[in-house]
Design a protein around this motif. Structure first.
Motif, PDB file in Angstrom:
ATOM      1  N   UNK A   8     -17.202 -96.183 -57.160  1.00 42.88           N
ATOM      2  CA  UNK A   8     -18.535 -96.410 -57.708  1.00 42.88           C
ATOM      3  C   UNK A   8     -19.555 -96.461 -56.576  1.00 42.88           C
ATOM      4  N   UNK A   9     -20.814 -96.115 -56.880  1.00 43.87           N
ATOM      5  CA  UNK A   9     -21.854 -96.259 -55.848  1.00 43.87           C
ATOM      6  C   UNK A   9     -21.921 -97.711 -55.374  1.00 43.87           C
ATOM      7  N   UNK A  10     -22.179 -97.884 -54.103  1.00 48.81           N
ATOM      8  CA  UNK A  10     -22.235 -99.238 -53.545  1.00 48.81           C
ATOM      9  C   UNK A  10     -23.545 -99.903 -53.942  1.00 48.81           C
ATOM     10  N   UNK A  11     -23.427-101.059 -54.584  1.00 46.75           N
ATOM     11  CA  UNK A  11     -24.600-101.814 -55.012  1.00 46.75           C
ATOM     12  C   UNK A  11     -25.303-102.401 -53.803  1.00 46.75           C
ATOM     13  N   UNK A  12     -26.595-102.233 -53.746  1.00 50.40           N
ATOM     14  CA  UNK A  12     -27.411-102.832 -52.698  1.00 50.40           C
ATOM     15  C   UNK A  12     -28.446-103.720 -53.370  1.00 50.40           C
TER      16      UNK A  12
END
Length: 107
Positions: A8-12
């Protein structure tokens, strides 16, 4: 399922990291302006984990961990345990909430 989560895209989230920085250090327990350390124990390459994989560390404990994370974990416990405790605290305090629609889309 776990591999799917890793892709999954890395949450920032700077607001979440700011909250993590306000917590007591996971090593020595000092309260103050701590760092939001991203877990490094099983990371390969140079990219950081998601901001959800952050835990609070004072500057001294942060430096010790980066000098040798296996030794730091021997003394203070696994980084992922501290990350889980930070996430648990965030959920129980309402800092993190689950969007039911988004959760269904992930499954």
């Amino acid at each position: 399922m776990i591999r799917d989560l890793l892709n999954l895209p890395k949450l920032r989230s700077e607001p979440y990291l700011e909250w993590v920085r306000s917590l007591p250090c996971c090593g020595c327990g000092i309260v103050g302006r701590n760092h939001a350390h991203h877990s490094i124990a099983d990371r390969h390459g140079s990219s950081k984990h998601s901001d959800l994989a952050a835990m609070p560390l004072c500057p001294a404990c942060h430096a010790c961990l980066h000098a040798g994370w296996p030794d730091w974990e021997d003394e203070y416990g696994a980084q992922w345990l501290h990350v889980f405790r930070t996430l648990d605290r965030a959920a129980s305090m309402g800092v993190l909430t689950v969007d039911a629609k988004a959760a269904r889309e992930l499954s």
